[in-house]
Design an enzyme around this catalytic site. Structure first.
Site, mmCIF file in Angstrom:
data_model
loop_
_atom_site.group_PDB
_atom_site.id
_atom_site.type_symbol
_atom_site.label_atom_id
_atom_site.label_comp_id
_atom_site.label_asym_id
_atom_site.label_seq_id
_atom_site.Cartn_x
_atom_site.Cartn_y
_atom_site.Cartn_z
ATOM 1 N N ARG A 110 -7.697 -34.182 -53.302
ATOM 2 C CA ARG A 110 -6.194 -34.221 -53.876
ATOM 3 C C ARG A 110 -6.025 -34.238 -55.312
ATOM 4 N NH1 ARG A 110 -7.296 -37.465 -49.600
ATOM 5 N NH2 ARG A 110 -6.342 -36.710 -47.433
ATOM 6 N N TYR A 243 -6.910 -25.583 -40.889
ATOM 7 C CA TYR A 243 -7.223 -24.547 -41.715
ATOM 8 C C TYR A 243 -8.278 -23.436 -40.990
ATOM 9 C CZ TYR A 243 -6.034 -27.560 -45.398
ATOM 10 O OH TYR A 243 -5.250 -28.551 -46.208
#
Length: 262
Positions: A110, A243
Protein backbone atom coordinates in the site's frame (compact mmCIF):
# COMPACT_ATOMS: atom_id res chain seq x y z
CA UNK A 1 -37.33 14.87 9.28
CA UNK A 2 -38.18 18.37 8.15
CA UNK A 3 -39.79 17.12 4.94
CA UNK A 4 -41.88 14.59 6.87
CA UNK A 5 -42.78 17.15 9.57
CA UNK A 6 -41.08 15.17 12.33
CA UNK A 7 -40.08 17.17 15.39
CA UNK A 8 -38.36 14.45 17.43
CA UNK A 9 -35.92 11.74 16.51
CA UNK A 10 -38.12 9.30 18.43
CA UNK A 11 -40.82 9.84 15.78
CA UNK A 12 -38.71 8.14 13.10
CA UNK A 13 -39.97 4.70 12.10
CA UNK A 14 -38.90 2.15 9.51
CA UNK A 15 -41.23 3.94 7.06
CA UNK A 16 -39.23 7.17 7.27
CA UNK A 17 -36.03 5.16 7.03
CA UNK A 18 -37.19 3.63 3.74
CA UNK A 19 -38.36 7.03 2.45
CA UNK A 20 -34.89 8.40 3.19
CA UNK A 21 -33.25 5.63 1.16
CA UNK A 22 -35.72 6.21 -1.67
CA UNK A 23 -34.67 9.86 -1.79
CA UNK A 24 -31.02 8.87 -1.95
CA UNK A 25 -31.73 6.57 -4.91
CA UNK A 26 -33.66 9.35 -6.67
CA UNK A 27 -30.67 11.64 -6.24
CA UNK A 28 -28.63 8.90 -7.95
CA UNK A 29 -26.25 8.22 -5.08
CA UNK A 30 -23.90 5.32 -5.72
CA UNK A 31 -24.74 2.03 -4.01
CA UNK A 32 -21.61 2.28 -1.94
CA UNK A 33 -22.61 5.75 -0.69
CA UNK A 34 -26.14 4.58 0.17
CA UNK A 35 -24.70 1.61 2.06
CA UNK A 36 -22.29 3.85 3.98
CA UNK A 37 -25.05 6.29 5.00
CA UNK A 38 -27.38 3.46 5.99
CA UNK A 39 -24.70 1.77 8.06
CA UNK A 40 -23.84 5.07 9.79
CA UNK A 41 -27.46 5.77 10.71
CA UNK A 42 -27.98 2.21 11.91
CA UNK A 43 -24.97 2.58 14.20
CA UNK A 44 -26.20 5.97 15.41
CA UNK A 45 -29.61 4.61 16.42
CA UNK A 46 -27.92 1.62 18.05
CA UNK A 47 -25.96 4.11 20.14
CA UNK A 48 -29.17 5.96 21.11
CA UNK A 49 -30.75 2.69 22.22
CA UNK A 50 -27.67 1.80 24.26
CA UNK A 51 -27.85 5.20 25.97
CA UNK A 52 -31.57 4.56 26.62
CA UNK A 53 -32.81 7.50 24.55
CA UNK A 54 -34.76 5.20 22.20
CA UNK A 55 -36.11 1.68 22.31
CA UNK A 56 -36.36 0.83 18.59
CA UNK A 57 -33.84 1.09 15.74
CA UNK A 58 -35.78 2.08 12.57
CA UNK A 59 -32.85 1.03 10.36
CA UNK A 60 -32.68 -2.55 11.64
CA UNK A 61 -35.12 -3.84 9.01
CA UNK A 62 -33.54 -1.81 6.19
CA UNK A 63 -31.22 -3.95 4.08
CA UNK A 64 -28.01 -2.60 2.58
CA UNK A 65 -27.99 -2.32 -1.23
CA UNK A 66 -26.12 -5.05 -3.04
CA UNK A 67 -22.69 -3.78 -4.00
CA UNK A 68 -21.61 -3.57 -7.62
CA UNK A 69 -18.86 -6.02 -8.47
CA UNK A 70 -16.32 -4.15 -10.53
CA UNK A 71 -13.09 -5.56 -11.81
CA UNK A 72 -10.11 -3.73 -10.32
CA UNK A 73 -8.29 -1.42 -12.71
CA UNK A 74 -4.82 -2.64 -13.61
CA UNK A 75 -2.08 -1.98 -16.16
CA UNK A 76 -0.97 -4.19 -19.01
CA UNK A 77 2.72 -4.91 -19.52
CA UNK A 78 2.97 -2.46 -22.43
CA UNK A 79 1.56 0.35 -20.27
CA UNK A 80 3.98 -0.48 -17.46
CA UNK A 81 6.97 -0.42 -19.82
CA UNK A 82 6.08 3.13 -20.85
CA UNK A 83 6.02 4.21 -17.20
CA UNK A 84 9.34 2.53 -16.44
CA UNK A 85 10.96 4.42 -19.33
CA UNK A 86 10.06 8.02 -18.38
CA UNK A 87 12.35 8.69 -15.39
CA UNK A 88 15.67 10.48 -15.89
CA UNK A 89 18.05 8.19 -14.02
CA UNK A 90 20.79 10.83 -14.04
CA UNK A 91 18.87 12.94 -11.50
CA UNK A 92 18.15 12.26 -7.83
CA UNK A 93 14.38 12.64 -8.26
CA UNK A 94 14.42 10.46 -11.35
CA UNK A 95 16.19 7.69 -9.43
CA UNK A 96 13.70 8.00 -6.56
CA UNK A 97 10.72 7.94 -8.92
CA UNK A 98 12.03 4.88 -10.69
CA UNK A 99 12.53 3.08 -7.40
CA UNK A 100 9.07 4.11 -6.23
CA UNK A 101 7.53 2.56 -9.33
CA UNK A 102 9.65 -0.57 -9.04
CA UNK A 103 8.84 -1.12 -5.36
CA UNK A 104 5.08 -0.55 -5.72
CA UNK A 105 4.86 -2.96 -8.65
CA UNK A 106 7.35 -5.52 -7.30
CA UNK A 107 5.73 -5.84 -3.88
CA UNK A 108 2.10 -4.74 -4.20
CA UNK A 109 2.34 -2.84 -0.91
CA UNK A 110 0.00 0.00 0.00
CA UNK A 111 1.05 3.62 -0.49
CA UNK A 112 1.12 4.23 3.29
CA UNK A 113 3.30 1.16 3.78
CA UNK A 114 5.67 2.34 1.06
CA UNK A 115 6.14 5.78 2.64
CA UNK A 116 6.94 4.19 6.02
CA UNK A 117 9.83 2.02 4.79
CA UNK A 118 12.97 2.61 6.85
CA UNK A 119 16.50 1.70 5.77
CA UNK A 120 16.72 -0.96 8.47
CA UNK A 121 13.60 -2.67 7.06
CA UNK A 122 15.45 -3.68 3.89
CA UNK A 123 17.35 -6.96 3.73
CA UNK A 124 19.50 -6.97 0.59
CA UNK A 125 20.84 -10.49 1.16
CA UNK A 126 17.35 -12.03 1.21
CA UNK A 127 15.75 -9.47 -1.09
CA UNK A 128 12.93 -8.65 1.33
CA UNK A 129 11.36 -5.62 3.00
CA UNK A 130 9.73 -5.65 6.43
CA UNK A 131 6.42 -3.85 5.91
CA UNK A 132 4.14 -2.46 8.62
CA UNK A 133 0.53 -2.66 7.46
CA UNK A 134 -2.92 -1.96 8.87
CA UNK A 135 -3.23 -2.45 12.61
CA UNK A 136 0.58 -2.37 12.88
CA UNK A 137 0.70 -5.91 11.49
CA UNK A 138 4.11 -6.68 10.03
CA UNK A 139 4.99 -8.94 7.12
CA UNK A 140 7.97 -9.60 4.88
CA UNK A 141 7.58 -8.96 1.15
CA UNK A 142 10.16 -9.97 -1.46
CA UNK A 143 11.40 -7.72 -4.26
CA UNK A 144 13.04 -8.72 -7.51
CA UNK A 145 16.28 -7.92 -9.32
CA UNK A 146 14.92 -4.84 -11.13
CA UNK A 147 13.78 -3.29 -7.85
CA UNK A 148 17.10 -4.18 -6.19
CA UNK A 149 19.08 -2.53 -8.97
CA UNK A 150 16.95 0.62 -8.72
CA UNK A 151 17.27 0.53 -4.92
CA UNK A 152 21.07 0.29 -4.96
CA UNK A 153 21.34 3.10 -7.54
CA UNK A 154 19.10 5.40 -5.49
CA UNK A 155 20.81 4.60 -2.19
CA UNK A 156 24.30 5.23 -3.58
CA UNK A 157 23.42 8.43 -5.42
CA UNK A 158 19.99 10.07 -5.42
CA UNK A 159 19.07 9.56 -1.78
CA UNK A 160 22.35 11.03 -0.54
CA UNK A 161 21.76 14.11 -2.69
CA UNK A 162 18.19 14.55 -1.42
CA UNK A 163 19.21 13.90 2.19
CA UNK A 164 21.77 16.71 2.00
CA UNK A 165 18.95 19.18 1.28
CA UNK A 166 17.00 18.26 4.40
CA UNK A 167 17.25 19.24 8.04
CA UNK A 168 17.55 15.66 9.27
CA UNK A 169 21.03 14.40 8.28
CA UNK A 170 20.41 11.08 10.04
CA UNK A 171 16.94 10.42 8.63
CA UNK A 172 16.29 6.72 8.05
CA UNK A 173 13.20 6.97 5.81
CA UNK A 174 13.85 5.41 2.39
CA UNK A 175 11.82 7.76 0.19
CA UNK A 176 12.57 11.49 0.43
CA UNK A 177 11.03 14.48 -1.33
CA UNK A 178 12.91 17.28 -3.10
CA UNK A 179 13.43 19.05 0.24
CA UNK A 180 15.02 16.00 1.82
CA UNK A 181 11.99 15.29 4.02
CA UNK A 182 10.05 11.99 4.09
CA UNK A 183 7.84 11.54 1.04
CA UNK A 184 4.10 11.56 1.87
CA UNK A 185 1.29 9.52 0.26
CA UNK A 186 0.04 12.72 -1.39
CA UNK A 187 3.52 13.28 -2.80
CA UNK A 188 3.54 9.77 -4.26
CA UNK A 189 0.26 10.47 -6.07
CA UNK A 190 1.72 13.67 -7.54
CA UNK A 191 4.83 11.80 -8.70
CA UNK A 192 2.79 9.09 -10.43
CA UNK A 193 0.53 11.63 -12.14
CA UNK A 194 3.57 13.45 -13.50
CA UNK A 195 5.01 10.19 -14.80
CA UNK A 196 1.76 9.40 -16.60
CA UNK A 197 1.78 12.84 -18.24
CA UNK A 198 5.25 12.16 -19.62
CA UNK A 199 3.97 9.01 -21.33
CA UNK A 200 1.31 11.11 -23.12
CA UNK A 201 -1.20 8.57 -21.84
CA UNK A 202 -4.84 9.16 -20.99
CA UNK A 203 -4.59 6.60 -18.20
CA UNK A 204 -5.63 7.48 -14.69
CA UNK A 205 -3.13 5.82 -12.39
CA UNK A 206 -2.95 5.70 -8.63
CA UNK A 207 -0.70 3.80 -6.23
CA UNK A 208 -3.58 1.36 -5.74
CA UNK A 209 -3.66 0.63 -9.48
CA UNK A 210 -0.10 -0.65 -9.15
CA UNK A 211 -1.22 -2.83 -6.23
CA UNK A 212 -4.06 -4.18 -8.42
CA UNK A 213 -1.57 -4.76 -11.23
CA UNK A 214 0.78 -6.69 -8.96
CA UNK A 215 -1.98 -9.01 -7.76
CA UNK A 216 -3.49 -9.48 -11.23
CA UNK A 217 -0.16 -10.33 -12.87
CA UNK A 218 0.81 -12.71 -10.06
CA UNK A 219 -2.44 -14.67 -10.26
CA UNK A 220 -2.51 -14.67 -14.06
CA UNK A 221 0.94 -16.25 -14.03
CA UNK A 222 -0.26 -19.03 -11.74
CA UNK A 223 0.59 -17.78 -8.23
CA UNK A 224 -1.29 -19.40 -5.35
CA UNK A 225 -4.16 -17.30 -4.01
CA UNK A 226 -3.08 -17.78 -0.39
CA UNK A 227 0.44 -16.59 -1.18
CA UNK A 228 -0.88 -13.44 -2.89
CA UNK A 229 -3.13 -12.86 0.14
CA UNK A 230 -0.08 -12.98 2.39
CA UNK A 231 1.93 -10.66 0.15
CA UNK A 232 -0.89 -8.11 -0.02
CA UNK A 233 -1.44 -8.23 3.73
CA UNK A 234 -5.13 -9.12 3.44
CA UNK A 235 -6.68 -10.52 6.61
CA UNK A 236 -9.49 -12.12 4.61
CA UNK A 237 -9.17 -14.32 1.53
CA UNK A 238 -12.35 -12.76 0.10
CA UNK A 239 -10.46 -9.47 -0.33
CA UNK A 240 -7.84 -11.24 -2.46
CA UNK A 241 -10.46 -13.10 -4.52
CA UNK A 242 -11.33 -9.76 -6.10
CA UNK A 243 -8.25 -10.29 -8.28
CA UNK A 244 -9.13 -13.71 -9.64
CA UNK A 245 -10.32 -12.16 -12.89
CA UNK A 246 -8.11 -12.69 -15.93
CA UNK A 247 -6.81 -10.29 -18.54
CA UNK A 248 -8.12 -10.15 -22.09
CA UNK A 249 -4.82 -11.58 -23.32
CA UNK A 250 -5.15 -14.60 -21.03
CA UNK A 251 -8.76 -15.12 -22.09
CA UNK A 252 -7.81 -14.98 -25.76
CA UNK A 253 -4.86 -17.31 -25.23
CA UNK A 254 -6.99 -19.87 -23.38
CA UNK A 255 -9.77 -19.63 -25.97
CA UNK A 256 -7.38 -20.18 -28.86
CA UNK A 257 -5.79 -23.11 -27.06
CA UNK A 258 -8.91 -25.04 -26.13
CA UNK A 259 -11.80 -24.09 -28.42
CA UNK A 260 -12.19 -26.57 -31.33
CA UNK A 261 -12.99 -23.84 -33.85
CA UNK A 262 -10.81 -21.03 -32.52
Amino acid sequence: MKEEALTSISDITHIEARLYLTRLHKKKYARRSVARKTSSLRSFFKFLIREEHLSVNPFTTVSLPKQEKRLPQFLYSEELEKLFAVSDLDTALGQRNQLLLEILYATGIRISECCQIQLQDIDFSLGTILVTGKGNKQRYVPFGSYAQEALEHYMENGRKELLAKGKQPNARTLFLNFRGDPLTPRGVRVVLNEMVKKTSSTLHISPHVLRHTFATHMLNEGADLRVVQELLGHSSLSSTQLYTHVTKDRLQQTYNQFHPRA
